[in-house]
Each structure stands twice: as C-alpha cells, then as structure tokens.
Write an enzyme that holds these catalytic residues in place. Structure first.
Site, PDB file in Angstrom:
ATOM      1  N   PHE A   1      -0.227  13.020  -5.249  1.00 14.45           N
ATOM      2  CA  PHE A   1      -0.466  11.656  -4.761  1.00 14.45           C
ATOM      3  C   PHE A   1      -0.371  11.700  -3.249  1.00 14.45           C
ATOM      4  CE2 PHE A   1       0.795   7.774  -2.798  1.00 14.45           C
ATOM      5  CZ  PHE A   1       0.254   6.743  -3.529  1.00 14.45           C
ATOM      6  N   GLU A   2      -1.417  11.248  -2.585  1.00 13.33           N
ATOM      7  CA  GLU A   2      -1.354  11.117  -1.130  1.00 13.33           C
ATOM      8  C   GLU A   2      -2.259   9.975  -0.733  1.00 13.33           C
ATOM      9  OE1 GLU A   2      -0.784  15.431   1.111  1.00 13.33           O
ATOM     10  OE2 GLU A   2      -2.752  14.948   0.357  1.00 13.33           O
ATOM     11  N   ILE A   3      -1.782   9.144   0.162  1.00  8.30           N
ATOM     12  CA  ILE A   3      -2.664   8.207   0.861  1.00  8.30           C
ATOM     13  C   ILE A   3      -2.424   8.517   2.327  1.00  8.30           C
ATOM     14  CG2 ILE A   3      -3.252   5.809   1.346  1.00  8.30           C
ATOM     15  CD1 ILE A   3      -2.094   5.068  -1.397  1.00  8.30           C
TER      16      ILE A   3
ATOM     17  N   HIS B   1       1.204  20.132   4.036  1.00  7.58           N
ATOM     18  CA  HIS B   1       0.995  18.752   4.520  1.00  7.58           C
ATOM     19  C   HIS B   1       2.322  18.133   4.949  1.00  7.58           C
ATOM     20  CE1 HIS B   1      -3.036  17.951   2.193  1.00  7.58           C
ATOM     21  NE2 HIS B   1      -3.114  18.933   3.060  1.00  7.58           N
TER      22      HIS B   1
END
Ligand code: GDP
Ligand code: MN
Length: 346
Positions: free
Chosen positions: A235-237, A272
C-alpha cells in the site's frame, strides 16, 4: 482540512447519499498495479472493493503494468471494473533483467544459498526484478509520466472501510509526499548491506539529507545502524514527482550499482522507506489511519467511533498497529502523537 490528532471524517453522511454516477473533482493522480496475467482473479475483488468504497465517485484512472503483454482476459476484466480509464503498459525488458554490471554467477550462488536458508523469495529471479522495478522504474513508465501522485494496489489486498474523502487530495493540500497504513520490521537477511550502502550515499550527497528527517524512526542509535523499520509498500499513496526527483534518482542509481537487488534480496519497501525517512521532512509522511486495509498476513483496522462511521468490517483484534512486530507505535512516539481513540479495543 485533515489534521493530525483526532481524525475528522469528511462528512460521512454525505458519502452515503452520493449517487455512483456523481462525479467529484479529481487531482492529477492514478492507481497503479504491477501484475501478471494470472493475477487477474485475485486482483478483481480488490479493484471492486476500491471502486465501491471510493473510486466510483471519483473515477481515477488505473494503470496496469506487466513485464509481458497483458492478455485480452486481463484487459477485459480490469476495464469492466475500473470506473476511470484502465490503461495497460508493458515494461521494457531492459528494466526487467540483470544490469550489465551484475555478476550473474555470483547472483545465482546467492539464490542457491538463500534457498537453503529458506529466506522468503530468496531463490526467485522474478521477485528481484519486481523489487528493482518498484524501486527504480515504475514512476518513469510513459503511462505514469502524466500523473503527479499514485496509489499502489496489489492483488488480494482488501479495503475494509468506506473512504468518504479523497486521499490524493490530502496529499496535495497538506503537501504530503509519502503515505502508508502499515509499518513493520524487515527480515535482516534480505538487506544486510542496505544500510551501509545508504550511509555511504548520504556521506557523498549530504545535500540530499532532509532537515527534520525521520532518522530516529529507522535508527535507534542516531544513524549508526538500521532498526529494520519500514513502511509496507504494497500500500502506498505517494508523490511521483518525488520519486522522479534528482535526489531519489541518485539514491536508486547508487543502490543499483551496489548490486544488492541481486546479491542480496533488497525489497522496494525498505528502499522507499529509507528514502522517505531521510529525504523528506517528517511532516511530509502521512499515516492513513482511516483506510482499513489487509495484505496477507497483516491488517490495519481503524478503531473507536471511526470504525462505525466508516462502516468497516475488519476485526479490531486483528489490528497490527500496536503489536510487537509493527513499527507504527514507534512512528507515533517519534511524531509525538497520541494513539487513536479506541486503540486498545479487542
Ligand atoms: P509479496 O506481496 O511481497 O508477497 O509479493 P507479490 O507476489 O504480491 O508481488 C508484488 C507485486 O508485484 C504484485 O502486484 C504482483 O502482482 C507483482 N508481481 C510479482 N511478480 C511479478 C512478475 O513476475 N511479473 C509481473 N508482471 N508482476 C509481478
Ligand atoms: Mn503482495
């Protein structure tokens, strides 16, 4: 606006009365999913949940990327489910293969050894290409170049709650660059030299180290060693412009040259995360507490009043945030935040 501390829900009453065909205003953003043709079965239910809980009101685009051509079955099902444009891209083979500086024999020996040691995905070549692609290339794909923000979605992920607000708009309006829902400890055996490589990079490029960074979230001894905390990147925004910045580009290039994608099994999540923790200000990183989420084997389940308001169906006792292997408690302490209402609920 959306503040830290008590969570304000953007008018949940209204959300229930929004007609599916009503079109709300978007920002410049897209969903993105890397997938194989065989993933469509597991992906379909995930897309449906996101559409029902959020995207049917916004109709954001969804970019699908694959190292092979997507077949007509994948495209038909994805196009049917996505309310925005479903777009399909092929990854150039140069970004899904061993770079010329990597010694393929040495890499093969590493895989054999990691297989013996039963390190998860330790013997997989494709998993390494996947991690390298997610670390260094997806944001450069021609289809992705049109957008400023992305929301990464993986097959079989679940979205447990209504999302009656636009997470992308929070990113824009609150000047956030990286958003997460689950954080945890990495397997040390997959990243033994990642920290030293990172330290060397920042010694050579001190200009890329942000003021007011999150060093104390990822290191318990002032940067001497890595404590293995990372944001879970399934999950990444986050901001595509940040990943396309000279700072991030230089960092990825240094990591790629070091060869740890192939001589170890570096994941895109710690990469990241280290980049976000060191290159961004801490207030540019956002915890999306309101987004109920599951990716095997961990759950993020909102608690307290919010859980009812958002019509969540997850079990509070499954909430991973405050368990020993999670780093979210450390994140809250680091940020000086109170734990959310009802966090101890069972
Ligand atoms: P895990 O979550 O770390 O267990 O790894 P996944 O199997 O979920 O892989 C992460 C993401 O990359 C998912 O979106 C997968 O669909 C995708 N993926 C993994 N391997 C490949 C591959 O070989 N080809 C393509 N096209 N996608 C892949
Ligand atoms: Mn996954």
């Amino acid at each position: 606006s959306h503040e830290q501390g008590p969570i304000k829900i953007a008018n949940p009453e209204r959300a229930q009365h929004v007609k599916p065909e009503e079109q709300l205003e978007r920002v410049n953003a897209t969903f993105v999913t890397l997938a194989r043709n065989s993933d469509i079965g597991d992906l379909a239910g995930t897309i449906k949940q996101i559409e029902d809980r959020f995207n049917s009101r916004y109709k954001y685009d969804w970019v699908f990327l694959n190292d092979k051509e997507f077949d007509s079955n994948f495209k038909r099902i994805a196009t049917r489910l996505v309310s925005g444009r479903a777009r399909f891209g092929k990854i150039p083979s140069s970004q899904w293969s061993f770079p010329s500086h990597v010694d393929v024999e040495k890499a093969a020996n590493v895989r054999a050894e990691m297989k013996e040691q039963k390190i998860i995905y330790g013997d997989s070549i494709s998993y390494r290409h996947m991690c390298r692609y997610q670390s260094g290339f997806f944001f450069q794909h021609p289809l992705m170049m049109e957008y400023e923000y992305y929301w990464r979605v993986e097959p079989s992920a679940e979205f447990y709650c209504d999302i009656p607000f636009d997470p992308f708009r929070i990113m824009v309006e609150e000047k956030k660059k990286y958003g997460f829902v689950i954080s945890l400890l990495e397997y040390e055996t997959t990243v033994p030299t990642l920290w030293n490589t990172t330290k060397t990079f920042f010694k050579q490029h001190p200009e890329h180290l942000a003021k007011d960074n999150s060093m104390d979230f990822i290191s318990d001894d002032g940067g001497y060693s890595y404590n293995l905390c990372h944001f879970w990147s399934n999950f990444e925004i986050a901001s595509l412009e940040w990943l396309r910045s000279p700072a991030y580009t230089a960092y990825f290039e240094a990591l790629d040259q070091a060869g740890g994608f192939f001589y170890e099994r570096w994941g895109d999540a710690p990469i990241h995360s280290l980049a976000a923790a060191l290159m961004l200000r801490r207030d540019e990183i956002h915890f999306f507490n309101e987004i109920g989420y599951y990716h095997a084997p961990f759950t993020h389940c909102p608690t307290g009043k919010m859980k009812d308001e958002l019509r969540c169906y997850c079990e509070s006792k499954e909430n991973f945030d405050w368990k020993g292997y999670s780093c979210t408690s450390k994140w809250f302490d680091f940020m000086g935040r109170e734990k959310p209402d009802g966090y101890e609920d069972e």
